[in-house]
Each structure stands twice: as structure tokens, then as C-alpha cells.
Design a protein around this motif. Structure first.
Motif, PDB file in Angstrom:
ATOM      1  N   CYS A 269      -7.220  -0.762   0.943  1.00 44.17           N
ATOM      2  CA  CYS A 269      -7.296   0.362   1.876  1.00 44.17           C
ATOM      3  C   CYS A 269      -8.710   0.909   1.998  1.00 44.17           C
ATOM      4  CB  CYS A 269      -6.330   1.476   1.473  1.00 44.17           C
ATOM      5  SG  CYS A 269      -6.808   2.376   0.003  1.00 44.17           S
TER       6      CYS A 269
ATOM      7  N   CYS B  32      -2.561  -1.307  -3.324  1.00 47.72           N
ATOM      8  CA  CYS B  32      -2.998  -2.173  -2.236  1.00 47.72           C
ATOM      9  C   CYS B  32      -3.912  -3.282  -2.735  1.00 47.72           C
ATOM     10  CB  CYS B  32      -3.738  -1.341  -1.192  1.00 47.72           C
ATOM     11  SG  CYS B  32      -5.195  -0.524  -1.858  1.00 47.72           S
TER      12      CYS B  32
ATOM     13  N   PRO C 236       0.840  -1.198   0.000  1.00 47.63           N
ATOM     14  CA  PRO C 236       0.000   0.000   0.000  1.00 47.63           C
ATOM     15  C   PRO C 236       0.879   1.254   0.000  1.00 47.63           C
ATOM     16  CG  PRO C 236      -0.827  -1.575   1.604  1.00 47.63           C
ATOM     17  CD  PRO C 236       0.453  -2.140   1.072  1.00 47.63           C
TER      18      PRO C 236
ATOM     19  N   LEU D 269      -2.859   4.747   1.008  1.00 47.12           N
ATOM     20  CA  LEU D 269      -3.906   4.476   2.010  1.00 47.12           C
ATOM     21  C   LEU D 269      -5.143   5.355   1.841  1.00 47.12           C
ATOM     22  CD1 LEU D 269      -2.114   3.664   5.413  1.00 47.12           C
ATOM     23  CD2 LEU D 269      -2.963   2.116   3.652  1.00 47.12           C
ATOM     24  N   MET D 270      -5.310   5.964   0.693  1.00 48.19           N
ATOM     25  CA  MET D 270      -6.539   6.744   0.528  1.00 48.19           C
ATOM     26  C   MET D 270      -7.208   6.519  -0.813  1.00 48.19           C
ATOM     27  SD  MET D 270      -5.037  10.581   0.590  1.00 48.19           S
ATOM     28  CE  MET D 270      -3.501  10.669   1.451  1.00 48.19           C
TER      29      MET D 270
ATOM     30  N   GLN E  27      -9.451  -2.782  -3.650  1.00 52.76           N
ATOM     31  CA  GLN E  27      -8.564  -1.830  -2.990  1.00 52.76           C
ATOM     32  C   GLN E  27      -8.571  -2.102  -1.493  1.00 52.76           C
ATOM     33  OE1 GLN E  27     -10.289   1.681  -5.170  1.00 52.76           O
ATOM     34  NE2 GLN E  27      -8.274   2.505  -4.717  1.00 52.76           N
TER      35      GLN E  27
HETATM   36  S1  FES Z   1      -3.083   2.190  -0.756  1.00 49.89           S
HETATM   37 FE1  FES Z   1      -3.367   3.510  -2.411  1.00 49.89          FE
HETATM   38  S2  FES Z   1      -5.268   2.878  -3.180  1.00 49.89           S
HETATM   39 FE2  FES Z   1      -5.087   1.690  -1.415  1.00 49.89          FE
END
Ligand code: FES
Ligand SMILES: Cc1cc2nc3c(=O)[nH]c(=O)nc-3n(C[C@H](O)[C@H](O)[C@H](O)COP(=O)(O)OP(=O)(O)OC[C@H]3O[C@@H](n4cnc5c(N)ncnc54)[C@H](O)[C@@H]3O)c2cc1C
Lengths: 373, 459, 97
Positions: free
Chosen positions: C76, C63, C53, C56-57, C74
Motif C-alpha cells: 500500500c 499487504c 490489504p 491501506l495506510m 508494504q
Molecule cells: S494495507 Fe495495511 S500496511 Fe498496507
């Protein structure tokens, strides 16, 4: 005043191919494109290179095109991503298979052997992933697929190398006969040439209108969607008859799904609006035909703006009203494969006044009963 | 959930929460959709569920989000999380997936409040596990109470980098170094905006953060950074120095998240100061597509407070359009407040303008992470005559992977601009296509056709 | 790479490639993997390089994992649930497995 032997209007695969073949014949063409070469149908289509299931009137052009596709690298200096793993028309039930048999028999009688009827076993061999309910189909083994944008660009590039001039971002705004030449008005000034080829795709009726020649063209926007990369699981292009579907996996693993469901086109804005309810129908068809595809992810959907004729076949040949003008448009969502051969034929027609490849039934005069306006 | 709403708001950050509260309280049926498990957006991420109980760690600016979220919750707006919007068309038909089920919902007005994303930070090795964005670390902290473990290096520039450093320090995380990539000469350009900045709220806050971090972490200036490792990050190399590292956090500012608005056909323009594309909007944040507004950072980077004000203004515009009889407060005061918020922006934009070398990579540095296309490939193809990002897509497949250009779009535009020696404005951006988020074929096949077809007829 | 500030939230049992992992209520799949010290969640379809990942957004799609049999989700954005089966992805994924 700019002058040329031929002005080609439109920088799709057809315009670029015709420009190349004219240049190969030693003529000096100027190609005028309002956006950039391959911006529309020719650059964004499904890339299917198929002779399978074509209208009888198109078959000679399609076969002559196939000969060129098979040596495309010699012609344009790029392999255009062309692969030939065949196209398979899948029958979903016995009635369909019976109608396919009748068609294949009819073609044989006319001397065409490219379509071949296959049963369940050969279908499973060619397309192992296909659902078990399908009893057979038709295969055209020389068929395949190519990368549309790369192909159109390769034709454009080679045309320039062979002496054609390509002007992009310039729109043709008028056509007038001045003495024995055509004066082509453009947004970048006029060009004079004795001959003009109208390869303006979905905008070709506007060019014809400049000649006072009515054309019953509809603007359509076939949609495509593509998945993320999947492990290789299918080689040939697969199409259906009863339901709208074309399906192919590219070398990079992505699967392109199309088949003729339409988006809403806005040709004056170069825009299309995707109709998800129709793509959902395609998704269901794939769901049923290829169970393994259910969890594939769709990463992009798009549509290309294209001209559709009432009888679903193109307009190819001389104008019925204006001497020295030739039409090459209306490919009705299956003109990519025809690009190489039609360009060669058109160059021959323009240069010599005749052509060896028969184009009977494709002339604009077939709409002759139409009232102007 | 209904088949149609007066207003659909996409994105539940400050702009979306504020907009939905306004329209719902005015009696308009309002649907607020967000793909994250909770509301709050990037800045107030995890606001209703964060496991971080020590309020000082995240700071008072974070907790402002509590009131916004509560206000939206009681406003009467229908709030759906875990709702991925994958399509918006010019007729305001919204395609959304919730728990594996896709549906199409019609809105009279749509407020796109999809906010911003971090600017791509293409350096050698940025695809290695162990390299993440500053925003990722902040999200991990806010929403999940997780902090970096092991050797940690922060790199980049901009106010958020310093905020992150301060928050991590407050949570007793040891930071090995901060690599400041802000070009030194940026000060010169920024000075013009200094007086406004001094009057803006950013000034006080910024100073405080810098003071908080300085002295606790070694700070280096860096003009070149490389993430090194074979299967994961082991070292950060910068300007000839090396640091062992388990985690490298990159951040060089944020840019509008343009995918949904662009796919809907909203006209965008290049912002030379902020080095990004942003939608062309009127004073009420209405876009070039009738009935579609873009509020919050998606309308151009302005920060959280500004985002909420913009959301309110867009919300009031929707109320005026759909309920002309409703009494709507004069937005003049709001606009003034907004102006104050935005005042200091110019200074920050010029000061933290990312260095060219971190925007326009060279050589083997990956430009497109999904399709693994290098900067050199893009440059060579541009030199061969490929004039725009869409042609580049066709040649190299950059921008064609699952992230749909989010992490290479600006880089590819800037690389082409560099090679052609023209402005990014002239090069333009990828033509973005729906679905703006991938959906499975199964989800798409699950679209309730009958209902959708009925709607297609209605419109 | 990451550790938890405190052990808040009830435990949730998931498996990653068949191995049991303890996550926390409120975690997303990506965060649970990071907390468990799993250093990559997929390899790329193009060169087979490992990825973890990144943002994280929901922006980067690095991820991507298979969640309960559905590929390329996804991580995250997907909250963990008791009994959830996560598989890391090797190269091209999804169909034809
Ligand atoms: S970590 Fe970037 S989309 Fe999930
Ligand atoms: C989604 C989709 C999928 C398809 N799939 C396949 C397939 O798998 N196999 C296949 O064989 N065919 C396929 N087709 C059809 C094929 O793409 C077209 O038939 C073919 O490309 C038509 O080429 P063209 O050159 O006539 O048109 P275009 O490529 O549209 O070119 C016409 C050009 O003329 C320009 N122009 C118009 N007016 C003016 C003016 N006044 N001045 C200057 N320039 C002007 C336009 O900008 C345009 O670039 C598909 C089509 C679409 C849209």
C-alpha cells in the motif's frame, strides 16, 4: 525485620539460578530485583548457549553449565526453548583457520575436547548457506541456543517453588555489617542475612562500592537485531572472530543478528540508544557471509545493559574485603550460558565455603592493585 | 538532500505541512519526510493527485488541504515522499529509507507529525480478506478513486464512520447496512460536554452528516459482530442476525500513532477519556526529549484543523529556539483557535467511546494479527502472572511481527489490565524499538558509513 | 471488492505471479491488486491463513508482497511502475528462495 539465609541482589539469570540452587540446598534466599526478573541482559540477550571460544578460566564453569543445560527441563520445569545444533566459528581466510587450529590443539593438550576443527566440506554441510570463500572453522557440537527471557523466568519460578522469596521492583540501597550479619537496606525496608550474593549485573559496581570495594567495571550495551520469519536455512549458531558477528535462526524462522557492536547505555534510565552506523557494519558482514539474507527485513533492533570487565571475563567468588559477601557479575557479554552452572557453583560455595568447579582466575582480587574510589 | 537540517518534520499531514511551512518561511532549512507517495496525510490523502473530480463527493473539508499543501510546497521546505523514517534517536539523528537507500540525517529540531491510526477493532474473523478498515475505504476513494463493489457493510462508531458513509453514498455506492456499535449508555457520560459541543464546529457538521446518511442505509445497533467466511468474508453476523457481505469496513475511532515518538524515548501517558497512550507535551508540543516535538493527532486526537494549528505552534517554537532574532507572531490567537477546535472533543470522546467488548476481546478472537495470538492466550498468560506487555511479548510473541504492535498494542494492554483488574496506565505499553518500520538488510548495509561516522563524531 | 469510479489516469502494465494486470498511474501495488479482484496477497507465516490489504495506510502490514524480487514490501506504500513484477507471498518469505 525480614531475615534470610542469603540475600541475592539482582534478578538476572545469575541471581535467579543462584537463588534456585540455594533453595535446593535447603537454604532460604531472598532475591531482590530493582525492576523485574529478566528485564536486563538476561532477558534480552542473543540466547547463545556456547562453550566455543571461551577464555580458559571460564571453561570449567561453562562445561558444568552445559551439563545443566542438557537437562534444563528437569532442573526448572521448562525446556527454555533450548536447542543444541552446535555453534560454528567460521574462518574467513586461511590465516584465521590456522590460528583456530592452534587454539584447538592447545585445548586438546589441556584435556578439553569440545572444540573441533572442521574443513570446508564439513562447514558447508553444517552451514550450507555460508559464502564459498570460507575455508573452514571450529564447531562445538553440544552448543546451542535458548530463549533468554523464558529461561530467566523459569529459574525465577522454580526458585520460588523451592522456597526462595523473590522481591521485584525493589532496589538495594545500602549494605552494612551489623554484628555477624549483613543488613541489606532496600527501598522496601531492610533485610538481614549472614550471606549476600552480588549478582547485580551492570549495576554490580554500585553494590561493591557499598562495601568500599572498587571494581573496574564498564557499562556496555551490545546490540541485536532480528528479521521477520524466514524459511529454515541454518541450524547452528554461527560466530566470527575477525569481524563482530553472531548469527542464528530461531525455530520460528526469525534470524537474530548480533556480535558485540555497542549501543550507548544510560543505566540510570534503563535506556539504550541504538547506533545504526554499527548495525550497518553487521548488516554488511551478513551480506557478505550469507548472500541469501540480503533481502531479509529487519523488524527490530535492541540492546541490553551489561557489565564488561577489563579482561573480558567475569568476577566470580568471595569479596576481597567483606566476609560473607560473594560476587557473581561482569559476564562481559557472554554470561547467559554460564547462568545455570555458576548458580550451582555459587550455592555450593556459599553453603559449604568451597566448590568442586574450579574458579581460579575469576576472583575479584585480580584487580587488587586498584586504588579505592 | 543534505546531511543535516535545522528542522526535520516527519509526516506530511496537516500538522507536518503546517509546521514545515512555518519553519521554512522563517528561513530554517527544513526537510519534510513522508512515506506515502503524496502529501496530505490521512485526511487530505491524495490531495494533489486525487482522481475524484466531483468535489462534492469528498466534501469541502477535504479540499481545505489544497491550500495547506500549496503553502508547504512554496515555503522552501524540501518535501520528500516515499521516504520511510525508521529511526529517531534522542540526539535527533533520523534514519530514513528512500527508494531502497538508507541514510542518517541530523536535525537540530524534529517535529514528529506522524498522526493517528485507526484503533484496533478485534472481532472474530477480522483477519479475513474482505474485512478492512473504514479508513482503508476512505483512502481508496480519496487517493485512487476506488469504491466498494458488492455487498458492503460498515460497522463501528465515531464521526469518521458517518463521514465515510456520506462520502460513499455521494459516490453512489450502495451500502447494505451500518452497524452502530456505540454503547447506548455513552450518552449519559457525554451529556456533561454537550454545551461545549453545541458551540463547537463539530455540532453542525455532525448533524448534517447524520441527516445525510439516515434513511438511505439501514442502521442497526450491534453489541456483537462477527466476520464469517473460510478463505474470505461471506457474511457478517451481528446480534443474532446475518447479512451476506463482500466487504466489511470496521472503524471505531483513531488513536495516536506512537511508534516513532516512543522509540525515540518520548514519555507517554494513558489518556483515560480517549483510551490510548499519548505523549507528555508542553504548551508548544515539546516532548520530554529536548528538541523533539510531537504535533497533530500524534499529540492526542484533536482532528485536522487542530492538527494544523498544533503544527504551526510547534513550528514557531522551533523558530524561536533556532532563530531567536526572527520575529514570530504571537501564538495566543492560534492557541485560542485551537481551544475552540478542541472544545467539542470531550463530548465526542465520551459519546463514541468504544464498547469494552470491542476493545477487550475474548476466546479465539485474534489479538495480534501478525503472530496470530488469540485474546484467550493473552488472558491466560496474564492470569498466570505475566504483568506487562513486554513480558507478554517474550511469552507469546505478540507485538513482535512486522506491524510492531500497531494493531495489538492497545488490545494487549487492555486485556492485561482487565485480567489484573488495574488501569491500563499501570500496565503500560510495549517498549518500542527501532526500526519503527522494517528495513531490508540490504538497505541497512547500504548506509553510507563514512558519512554517518563523521556525523557521529560531530554530535 | 472494489471498483473504480472512473477510468482516470494512464494504464500501467504490471504482472502478478506472472499474470499481466492493468493498473493505473497513481495506484499503489495494494490498490492495483484490489482493483484487479485479487482476493489475497499473501498467506501468513504462522498458520498459512490468507490475508489481503487491511488498512491501506501503512499500519497493518497485511499487504506484504514481493516487488521486483524484494520480499515483504508494504504494497500500500509502493506506487506501481510499468513492468513491475509482483509476487504474492506464501508463508515465510524473503531469504533462501
Ligand atoms: S494495507 Fe495495511 S500496511 Fe498496507
Ligand atoms: C545484547 C546481548 C546479547 C548477549 N548474548 C549472549 C549470548 O548469546 N550468550 C551468552 O552466553 N551471553 C550473552 N550475553 C550476555 C548475558 O546476557 C549476560 O552475561 C548475563 O545475562 C548476565 O546475567 P546477570 O544476571 O549478571 O545480569 P542481568 O541480567 O543484567 O541481571 C542483573 C539484575 O540486577 C538488578 N539490579 C542491579 N542493581 C540493583 C539494586 N541495587 N537492587 C536490586 N536489583 C538490582 C538489575 O535490575 C538486573 O535485573 C548477551 C548480552 C547482551 C546484552
Amino acid at each position: 525485620m525480614r531475615t534470610a539465609d542469603v540475600v541475592v541482589i539482582g534478578g538476572g539469570i545469575h541471581g535467579c539460578s543462584t537463588a534456585l540452587h540455594l533453595a535446593l540446598r535447603g537454604l532460604k534466599p531472598i532475591l531482590v530485583e530493582k525492576d523485574y526478573a529478566g528485564r536486563h541482559a538476561s532477558g534480552v540477550n542473543a540466547g547463545g548457549v556456547r562453550q566455543l571460544a571461551r577464555d580458559l578460566a571460564e571453561i570449567p564453569l561453562s562445561i558444568s553449565s552445559m551439563d545443566l543445560w542438557e537437562k534444563i527441563e528437569d532442573l526448572v520445569g521448562d525446556d527454555c526453548g533450548f536447542t543444541n545444533n552446535g555453534t560454528v566459528l567460521v574462518a574467513e581466510n586461511d590465516e584465521e583457520l590456522a590460528s583456530f587450529r592452534a587454539r584447538v590443539d592447545d585445548l586438546r593438550m589441556r584435556g578439553y575436547t569440545h572444540e573441533e576443527l572442521i574443513g570446508r566440506d564439513e562447514l558447508k554441510r553444517l552451514v550450507p548457506a555460508v559464502s564459498d570463500h570460507c575455508p573452514g572453522g571450529v564447531v562445538s557440537r553440544r552448543d546451542g541456543a535458548a530463549d533468554p527471557f523464558r529461561t530467566t523466568q523459569a529459574f525465577r519460578k522454580r526458585a520460588i517453588e523451592r522456597g526462595a522469596e523473590v522481591i521485584e521492583g525493589v532496589t538495594v540501597t545500602g549494605l552494612a555489617r551489623v554484628g555477624d550479619v549483613w543488613r541489606v537496606e532496600t527501598s522496601a525496608g531492610p533485610i538481614e542475612a549472614p550471606k549476600v550474593v552480588n549478582a547485580a549485573g551492570a549495576w554490580a559496581d554500585r553494590i561493591a562500592a557499598m562495601l568500599g570495594e572498587p571494581v573496574p567495571l564498564t557499562v556496555v550495551a551490545p546490540m541485536l537485531m532480528v528479521t521477520s520469519r524466514l524459511p529454515a536455512f541454518i541450524d547452528p549458531v554461527v560466530i566470527l572472530r575477525g569481524r563482530k558477528l553472531s548469527f542464528k535462526q530461531l525455530d520460528n524462522g526469525t534470524v537474530v543478528i548480533g556480535g558485540g557492536h555497542l549501543a550507548v547505555p544510560y543505566r540510570d534510565r534503563n535506556e539504550t540508544v541504538i547506533d545504526w552506523t554499527k548495525l550497518a557494519i553487521s548488516a554488511r558482514t551478513v551480506w557478505e557471509l550469507f548472500p541469501a539474507m540480503r533481502i531479509a527485513t529487519i523488524v527490530r533492533a535492541w540492546a541490553g545493559i551489561e557489565a564488561y570487565m577489563p579482561d573480558g571475563i567475569p568476577v566470580v567468588g568471595p569479596s576481597a574485603t567483606s566476609e560473607g559477601v560473594y560476587h557473581q557479575f561482569g559476564f562481559s557479554t557472554h554470561g547467559f550460558q554460564l547462568g545455570p552452572g555458576t548458580g550451582a557453583m555459587m550455592a555450593e560455595l556459599v553453603a559449604t565455603g568451597a566448590t568442586n568447579v574450579p574458579i581460579d582466575g575469576l576472583g575479584i582480587e585480580r584487580f587488587g592493585t586498584l586504588k579505592p574510589g | 538532500m543534505n546531511a543535516s537540517y535545522d528542522v526535520i518534520v516527519v509526516g506530511a499531514g496537516p500538522a507536518g505541512l503546517a509546521a514545515a511551512s512555518v519553519t521554512a518561511r522563517a528561513g530554517l532549512s527544513t526537510l519534510l519526510l513522508d512515506e506515502n507517495p503524496g502529501v496530505g496525510g490521512q485526511i487530505y490523502r491524495g490531495i494533489t493527485s486525487t482522481p475524484v473530480s466531483n468535489r462534492a463527493i469528498l466534501g469541502e473539508d477535504y479540499w481545505v488541504g489544497t491550500a495547506l499543501a500549496a503553502d508547504a510546497k512554496t515555503s522552501g521546505a524540501e518535501i520528500v515522499n516515499g521516504a520511510t523514517v525508521w529511526s529517531l534517536d534522542p540526539e535527533r539523528l533520523v534514519g530514513v529509507s528512500i527508494a531502497g537507500q538508507a541514510r542518517l540525517i541530523q536535525a537540530k529540531r524534529v517535529i514528529v507529525a506522524t498522526g493517528s491510526q485507526e484503533r484496533p477493532f478485534p472481532i472474530p474473523g477480522w483477519t479475513l480478506p474482505g474485512v478492512m478498515t473504514g479508513g482503508a475505504a476512505q483512502t481508496a476513494l480519496k487517493a485512487y478513486g476506488m469504491v466498494p463493489d458488492g455487498h458492503t457493510v460498515l460497522a463501528g462508531s465515531g464521526p469518521l464512520l458517518w463521514l465515510l458513509a456520506a462520502q460513499l453514498l455521494r459516490a453512489r455506492v450502495k451500502l447494505d447496512a451500518i452497524l452502530d456499535t456505540t454503547p447506548r449508555l455513552n450518552w449519559v457520560r457525554a451529556l456533561v460536554g454537550l454545551p461545549d459541543f453545541l458551540l463547537s464546529p463539530y455540532f453542525g457538521k455532525g448533524l448534517k452528516l447524520l441527516r445525510e446518511v439516515r434513511g438511505k442505509v439501514p442502521i442497526f445497533h450491534a453489541a456483537h459482530i462477527e466476520a464469517v467466511g473460510t478463505d474470505r468474508l461471506t457474511e457478517v453476523v451481528f446480534d443474532g442476525r446475518r447479512l451476506p457481505a463482500d466487504l466489511l469496513l470496521l472503524h471505531q475511532g483513531v488513536v495516536p500513532n506512537v511508534n516513532l515518538a516512543m522509540a525515540a524515548g518520548v514519555a507517554h501517558e494513558w489518556n483515560e477519556r480517549q483510551l490510548c497512550f499519548q505523549p507528555v507535551l508542553d504548551a508548544d508540543f515539546g516532548s520530554s526529549v529536548p528538541g523533539i516535538a510531537v504535533a497533530g493527532d500524534g499529540a492526542g486526537i484533536g482532528g485536522a484543523t487542530a492538527a494544523a494549528e498544533r503544527g504551526r505552534i510547534a513550528g514557531f517554537a522551533a523558530v524561536r529556539a533556532l532563530r531567536p532574532e526572527a520575529s514570530v507572531p504571537d501564538t495566543q490567537a492560534l492557541r485560542q483557535k485551537l481551544q475552540r477546535e478542541e472544545m467539542g472533543r470531550a463530548f465526542l470522546d465520551w459519546l463514541y467511546r468504544p464498547a469494552e467488548s470491542f476493545r477487550r476481546p475474548t476466546g479465539d478472537t485474534v489479538a495480534c494479527r501478525c503472530e496470530e495470538v488469540t485474546a484467550e492466550q493473552v488472558r491466560v498468560t496474564a492470569r498466570m502472572g505475566c504483568e506487562g506487555p513486554n513480558q507478554m511479548k517474550a511469552f507469546l510473541r505478540c507485538g513482535m511481527g512486522p506491524c510492531q504492535g500497531r494493531l495489538c498494542g492497545l488490545t494487549v494492554t487492555e486485556l492485561i489490565a482487565a485480567e489484573r483488574e488495574v488501569s491500563p496506565a499501570e500496565v503500560g505499553y510495549y517498549r518500542l524499538r527501532p526500526p519503527v518500520k522494517p528495513i531490508t538488510l540490504g538497505e541497512l548495509a547500504s548506509l553510507p558509513i563514512a558519512e554517518a561516522e563523521r556525523k557521529a563524531v560531530e554530535r | 471488492m472494489f471498483k473504480r469510479l472512473g477510468e482516470v489516469g494512464a494504464a500501467v502494465a504490471i504482472t502478478v505471479d506472472g499474470k499481466p494486470i492493468r493498473a493505473r498511474v497513481g495506484d499503489t501495488v495494494a490498490v492495483a491488486l484490489l482493483a484487479a479482484g485479487i482476493d489475497h496477497c499473501r498467506t501468513t507465516p504462522v498458520t498459512g491463513a490468507p490475508r489481503a490489504p487491511y488498512c491501506l495506510m501503512g499500519v497493518c502490514f497485511d499487504c506484504l508482497v514481493t516487488v521486483d524480487g524484494v520480499g515483504s514490501r508494504q504494497g500500500c506504500l509502493v506506487p506501481v511502475r510499468d513492468g513491475m513484477k509482483i509476487e504474492t507471498q506464501q508463508g515465510k518469505r524473503e531469504a533462501g528462495r
